[in-house]
Design a protein around this motif. Structure first.
Motif, mmCIF file in Angstrom:
data_model
loop_
_atom_site.group_PDB
_atom_site.id
_atom_site.type_symbol
_atom_site.label_atom_id
_atom_site.label_comp_id
_atom_site.label_asym_id
_atom_site.label_seq_id
_atom_site.Cartn_x
_atom_site.Cartn_y
_atom_site.Cartn_z
ATOM 1 N N GLU A 775 -80.437 26.322 21.082
ATOM 2 C CA GLU A 775 -79.800 27.508 21.655
ATOM 3 C C GLU A 775 -79.262 28.425 20.563
ATOM 4 N N GLU A 776 -78.697 27.809 19.503
ATOM 5 C CA GLU A 776 -78.153 28.612 18.410
ATOM 6 C C GLU A 776 -79.258 29.347 17.676
ATOM 7 N N GLU A 777 -80.396 28.663 17.462
ATOM 8 C CA GLU A 777 -81.520 29.306 16.781
ATOM 9 C C GLU A 777 -82.054 30.470 17.593
ATOM 10 N N ASP A 778 -82.166 30.279 18.904
ATOM 11 C CA ASP A 778 -82.676 31.348 19.747
ATOM 12 C C ASP A 778 -81.764 32.568 19.700
ATOM 13 N N SER A 779 -80.444 32.317 19.703
ATOM 14 C CA SER A 779 -79.514 33.459 19.652
ATOM 15 C C SER A 779 -79.591 34.155 18.292
ATOM 16 N N GLU A 780 -79.709 33.396 17.174
ATOM 17 C CA GLU A 780 -79.813 34.009 15.852
ATOM 18 C C GLU A 780 -81.098 34.809 15.713
ATOM 19 N N GLU A 781 -82.216 34.280 16.285
ATOM 20 C CA GLU A 781 -83.477 35.028 16.221
ATOM 21 C C GLU A 781 -83.360 36.346 16.959
ATOM 22 N N GLU A 782 -82.675 36.343 18.081
ATOM 23 C CA GLU A 782 -82.492 37.593 18.820
ATOM 24 C C GLU A 782 -81.650 38.579 18.009
ATOM 25 N N MET A 783 -80.591 38.066 17.316
ATOM 26 C CA MET A 783 -79.753 38.945 16.483
ATOM 27 C C MET A 783 -80.579 39.535 15.345
ATOM 28 N N GLN A 795 -84.833 53.651 8.337
ATOM 29 C CA GLN A 795 -85.758 54.000 7.279
ATOM 30 C C GLN A 795 -86.858 54.935 7.768
ATOM 31 N N GLY A 796 -87.208 54.842 9.043
ATOM 32 C CA GLY A 796 -88.185 55.753 9.621
ATOM 33 C C GLY A 796 -89.612 55.372 9.373
ATOM 34 N N SER A 797 -89.914 54.314 8.668
ATOM 35 C CA SER A 797 -91.301 53.929 8.431
ATOM 36 C C SER A 797 -91.390 52.420 8.351
ATOM 37 N N VAL A 798 -92.514 51.900 8.862
ATOM 38 C CA VAL A 798 -92.723 50.461 8.817
ATOM 39 C C VAL A 798 -93.161 50.012 7.439
ATOM 40 N N ASP A 799 -93.825 50.917 6.716
ATOM 41 C CA ASP A 799 -94.337 50.540 5.410
ATOM 42 C C ASP A 799 -93.233 50.293 4.413
ATOM 43 N N GLU A 800 -92.045 50.886 4.642
ATOM 44 C CA GLU A 800 -90.963 50.758 3.677
ATOM 45 C C GLU A 800 -90.163 49.476 3.856
ATOM 46 N N VAL A 801 -90.521 48.695 4.823
ATOM 47 C CA VAL A 801 -89.756 47.472 5.064
ATOM 48 C C VAL A 801 -90.040 46.477 3.953
ATOM 49 N N THR A 802 -88.952 45.910 3.402
ATOM 50 C CA THR A 802 -89.100 44.931 2.330
ATOM 51 C C THR A 802 -89.606 43.616 2.897
ATOM 52 N N PRO A 803 -90.377 42.835 2.175
ATOM 53 C CA PRO A 803 -90.906 41.564 2.690
ATOM 54 C C PRO A 803 -89.785 40.604 3.014
ATOM 55 N N LYS A 804 -89.961 39.895 4.102
ATOM 56 C CA LYS A 804 -88.972 38.919 4.542
ATOM 57 C C LYS A 804 -89.639 37.575 4.764
ATOM 58 N N LEU A 805 -88.774 36.531 4.873
ATOM 59 C CA LEU A 805 -89.288 35.193 5.121
ATOM 60 C C LEU A 805 -89.847 35.084 6.538
ATOM 61 N N SER A 806 -90.778 34.158 6.686
ATOM 62 C CA SER A 806 -91.322 33.905 8.032
ATOM 63 C C SER A 806 -90.292 33.160 8.874
ATOM 64 N N LYS A 807 -90.585 33.051 10.138
ATOM 65 C CA LYS A 807 -89.644 32.381 11.044
ATOM 66 C C LYS A 807 -89.506 30.912 10.702
ATOM 67 N N ALA A 808 -90.621 30.286 10.368
ATOM 68 C CA ALA A 808 -90.534 28.868 10.007
ATOM 69 C C ALA A 808 -89.690 28.670 8.746
ATOM 70 N N GLU A 812 -86.087 26.686 8.415
ATOM 71 C CA GLU A 812 -85.863 25.615 7.444
ATOM 72 C C GLU A 812 -84.664 25.920 6.559
ATOM 73 N N LEU A 813 -84.501 27.197 6.194
ATOM 74 C CA LEU A 813 -83.351 27.598 5.380
ATOM 75 C C LEU A 813 -82.044 27.383 6.127
ATOM 76 N N LYS A 814 -82.024 27.700 7.396
ATOM 77 C CA LYS A 814 -80.805 27.497 8.188
ATOM 78 C C LYS A 814 -80.479 26.022 8.324
ATOM 79 N N ARG A 815 -81.518 25.204 8.444
ATOM 80 C CA ARG A 815 -81.279 23.763 8.551
ATOM 81 C C ARG A 815 -80.683 23.222 7.260
#
Length: 832
Positions: A775-783, A795-808, A812-815
């Motif tokens: 339940e906590e993971e689901d709420s954090e993913e929504e946030m 930012q106004g553009s999708v291309d300017e988004v900095t790379p982020k970690l995948s959900k998996a 794992e990082l939260k765990r």
């Protein structure tokens, strides 16, 4: 020769409902009557059959309500048992084994736990005697108990149960026999007897026919053969007794019944008129006429709201206290004799035979219900003994059920003979038969046989009469237009050496017509009306004649008065085989090659089922019944049995019914068929306590489909287990109300069953932690999803988004962040 005990003779529909007086429930909602080895329960409002009380193994001879419980009924049978039923739910409560055949049952309010039974006395004389015995019912928890405590109340009582009645709630019992009336007082244990002369000064017959006791006064009403009703009073004192006489019936009084309040006396007889006499006013009476057959029994409900009359035409009429007929329960009409053959209507699959005088009745064997009557004679019937009236003696259907041919006649002697040949056409609009053609002079003498052609292309009727001729009848054609018209005319007249014909029959494809003349069988071609050949029968007049079917269509069967059964091969015109057997009825099965032959010998009837191509019988049954069988018919089945047993294969496609001389309609049942009926009833009825209605069957089918879908979508292991509360609710809702405790006792249990208890439900701590983490993971993913959307908008553009970690990776990082590494501090401090 094959003989097996898997097939037995049973009464399956068409049993008598007028054998014993019907009884009405205390609330006037139900009518109960005996029907063979069953007790049937009908609704007084809808006249529909609700259910049957099934458990006896022989004819049920009496039923009566339990004085201690108005929702229960006792039934007695020739099988020597008395059964106690809950007739509302159709539940057998207890069986009392008496051990001897029982012919009537009586109860008394003042004799609790005691039944009075009508039994036969063992005697060597031809005139069988009967006695009335009292049986004390043992108290036992077992469902079947033996009732051994028995004592005789009176011996040499009448064979007719209507001549025995209880008075004043059971203080005394009155029983009449021949010309003597006896009254037995239980408290005094003394019997008073009163006798009448055989005839009075006017020659009237004084023999007793029925009896009834007033519910509150010391008054006994007796009916007599001359139609008189006597009211006996002051019979406590033998020398001072008196009686008054009332007379309306012109023939014997069949039944008497007092109303529960005792204000009126009901009587009935052969006139089919219900007479209501006002008690205390001899001249005041009311009439309800034209009820059908003669009245055999009269019953009244305990509240006096309804009356029931049982008639000789196997009918029960429900009558309101205002003398208005409110319902009719019609069984298979059974007169003194059936003159027509047993026939099956090709359209409705109903059994057709003689009904009430001048009518043909259509009866559904599947539903065991009378459908309707067809008035053939179309004249008013006069109920008078010895009067010569028109009767329906012959009838036949064509193969499609579009035409019906009937013969009605009047006059026993040839000089006084009158008869008509009528053709009836089926009307699609009214769904009944309408008179099309009446032929007043079809023959010059009595018609003894007739049959329709078996072809669906052309319809032809052949009649054979004692005027040494047979005639073929076809639909006429207009001489100008040469088009078929809707009327019938004679197409051909045939004869053979002026001999009287005895029978006629068409082949399966209608290409041949066989007409028997005394000892000779003639074969004709219906297309050219040329006589093809003759078959010389061994000594004896032809009695029955029939062609083989399907693969055996090349054979012709015939029986003679010299007890011979012969089979001819029509391809070689030679006798294939013959055997010496007295065949009273030869019945072919139109849906198979089988032929049934009933043989009467040594005071019993045997059945042989065979194929014309094989002289060896497929099935034989010794001692089917004790009377001769002259009427039989094969009824098609809705679903074949598909039995693999050789002895029962002849019953796969159709079922054989036959009628005895005692007017009992019997059939043959197999163990496979009974098992299938039992399994089908279990499939149809989800809960036995719920009535089976069309809507219920539709709802049950929907539930089965829904359960199947749920089973496919969810594994069995994921289904929640049924709680104890649901079982409690089911028992509470499906148990008869009259056997449940008080509502105050059940209230708390019923309410608590709806509540979900937290005690006793233990969760695994590890499972709880995993669920909370999820339940906590689901709420954090929504946030995170919301934050990422806001950053994109800024930012106004999708291309300017900095790379982020995948959900998996984020998961794992939260765990790792939540992992407790305090144990490492102890290791660091312990280092030197």
């Amino acid at each position: 020769m094959v003989e097996t005990s898997d097939i037995r003779v049973v009464r399956c529909g068409g049993s008598k409902v007028n054998l014993t007086p019907p009884i009405i429930s205390s609330d006037s909602r139900f009518v109960l009557c005996t029907s063979g080895d069953l007790v049937k329960v009908y609704s007084t409002r809808t006249e529909e059959w609700l259910h049957s009380l099934q458990g006896h193994t022989n004819q049920v001879t009496g039923i009566t309500l339990n004085p201690a419980n108005h929702l229960q009924v006792y039934s007695c049978s020739v099988d020597g048992t008395v059964k106690l039923w809950d007739f509302i739910d159709g539940i057998l409560i207890k069986t009392f084994v008496i051990g001897c055949p029982l012919f009537a049952i009586y109860v008394s309010e003042k004799h609790t736990g005691v039944l009075f039974l009508h039994v036969s006395m063992a005697t060597d004389s031809k005139n069988e005697c009967f006695q009335l015995v009292s049986v004390h019912l043992p108290k036992s928890a077992e469902q079947e108990v033996e009732a051994k405590e028995m004592s005789a109340v009176s011996s040499h009582i009448s064979k007719n149960p209507s001549c025995t009645a209880f008075g004043r709630g059971g203080e005394y019992i009155a029983f009449a026999r021949h010309l003597q009336l006896n009254v037995y007082f239980f408290r005094k244990q003394k019997t008073y007897s009163f006798s009448l002369k055989a005839t009075d000064k006017k020659g009237a017959k004084n023999a007793f026919t029925c009896i009834a006791c007033h519910p509150t006064d010391d008054c006994i009403a007796t009916g007599h053969e001359d139609g008189k009703i006597r009211l006996w009073r002051n019979f406590i004192h033998k020398k001072e007794y008196t009686y008054s006489t009332q007379h309306w019936h012109h023939n014997a009084v069949n039944t008497l019944c007092f109303t529960p309040e005792g204000t009126h006396l009901l009587s009935g007889g052969i006139e089919s008129v219900l007479v209501q006499w006002q008690y205390g006013a001899d001249n005041r009476k009311e009439f309800l006429p034209r009820l059908g057959g003669s009245i055999l029994h009269i019953s009244a409900s305990s509240d006096g709201q309804l009356f029931c009359t049982s008639h000789s035409d196997n009918k029960i009429t429900v009558i309101e206290s205002s003398f208005k007929v409110c319902g009719v329960i019609q069984g298979l009409v059974k007169g003194d004799a059936v003159l027509t053959d047993l026939m099956i209507d090709p359209r409705s699959k109903a059994l057709v035979l003689n009904g009430k005088p001048g009518h043909l009745q259509f009866y559904s064997l599947l539903r065991d219900k009378h459908l309707y009557n067809l008035d053939i004679v179309q004249q008013e019937y006069i109920y008078e003994a010895g009067l010569d009236q028109f009767e329906v003696v012959k009838a036949a259907f064509d193969i499609k059920g579009s035409w019906l041919a009937t013969v009605e006649e009047r006059g026993k002697k040839s000089s006084d003979l009158e008869f008509f040949l009528k053709l009836w056409a089926f009307d699609e609009r009214t769904q009944s038969f309408v008179l099309n053609t009446t032929i007043t002079a079809a023959h010059t003498d009595r018609i003894i046989s007739m049959c329709f052609s078996s072809s669906e292309e052309t319809t032809m009727l052949v009649t054979a009469a004692e005027d040494s001729q047979f005639k073929a009848w076809c639909q006429g054609a207009d001489a100008d237009t040469q088009q078929d018209q809707n009327f019938w005319s004679c197409d051909f007249v045939g004869s053979y050496h002026k001999l009287n014909p005895t029978n006629c029959s068409f082949s399966a494809d209608s290409s041949l017509l066989a007409v028997s003349f005394q000892e000779v069988i003639t074969i004709w071609s219906p297309d050219t009306w040329e006589m093809l050949t003759t078959l010389c029968q061994p000594p004896g007049v032809i009695r029955d004649l029939c062609f083989g079917r399907l693969s055996c269509s090349k054979y012709l069967l015939g029986t003679t008065t010299k007890n011979l059964l012969c089979c001819w091969n029509l391809l070689t015109c030679e006798l294939e085989w013959s055997t010496s057997v007295d065949v009273s009825k030869l019945q072919p099965d139109p849906f198979s090659e089988n032929v049934a032959a009933f043989s009467y010998q040594s005071k019993h009837t045997d059945l042989f089922v065979f194929k014309p191509s094989e002289p060896r019988p497929l099935f034989t049954n010794k001692n089917v019944c004790s009377e001769k069988v002259h009427r039989a018919v094969f009824v098609p089945r809705e679903e074949p049995l598909n039995s693999c047993d050789e002895s029962t294969q002849w019953l796969n496609r159709s079922q054989l019914y036959f009628l005895t001389q005692n007017m009992d309609l019997l059939t043959f049942s197999t163990a496979t068929e009974e098992d299938r009926m039992l399994s089908s009833s279990k499939q149809l009825v989800i809960d036995d306590s719920v009535a089976v209605t069309p809507f219920y069957l539709l709802l049950g089918k929907h539930r089965q489909q829904q359960q199947k879908l749920n089973t496919q979508s969810h594994p069995v292991s994921d289904k929640p287990q049924q709680t104890q509360g649901s079982v409690t609710i089911k028992e509470l809702l499906h148990t008869p109300a009259h056997v449940l405790p008080a509502a105050s006792v059940l209230c708390s249990m019923f309410v608590n069953s709806f509540l979900i208890s937290n005690t006793g439900v233990q969760q695994d701590p590890l499972r709880e932690e995993m669920d909370s983490e999820k339940e906590e993971e689901d709420s954090e993913e929504e946030m995170e999803a919301c934050d990422s959307q806001q950053e994109l908008r800024a930012q106004g553009s999708v291309d300017e988004v900095t790379p982020k970690l995948s959900k998996a990776q984020e998961r794992e990082l939260k765990r790792v962040r939540k992992t407790d590494f305090s144990w490492m501090a102890g290791l660091i401090d312990s280092k030197p």
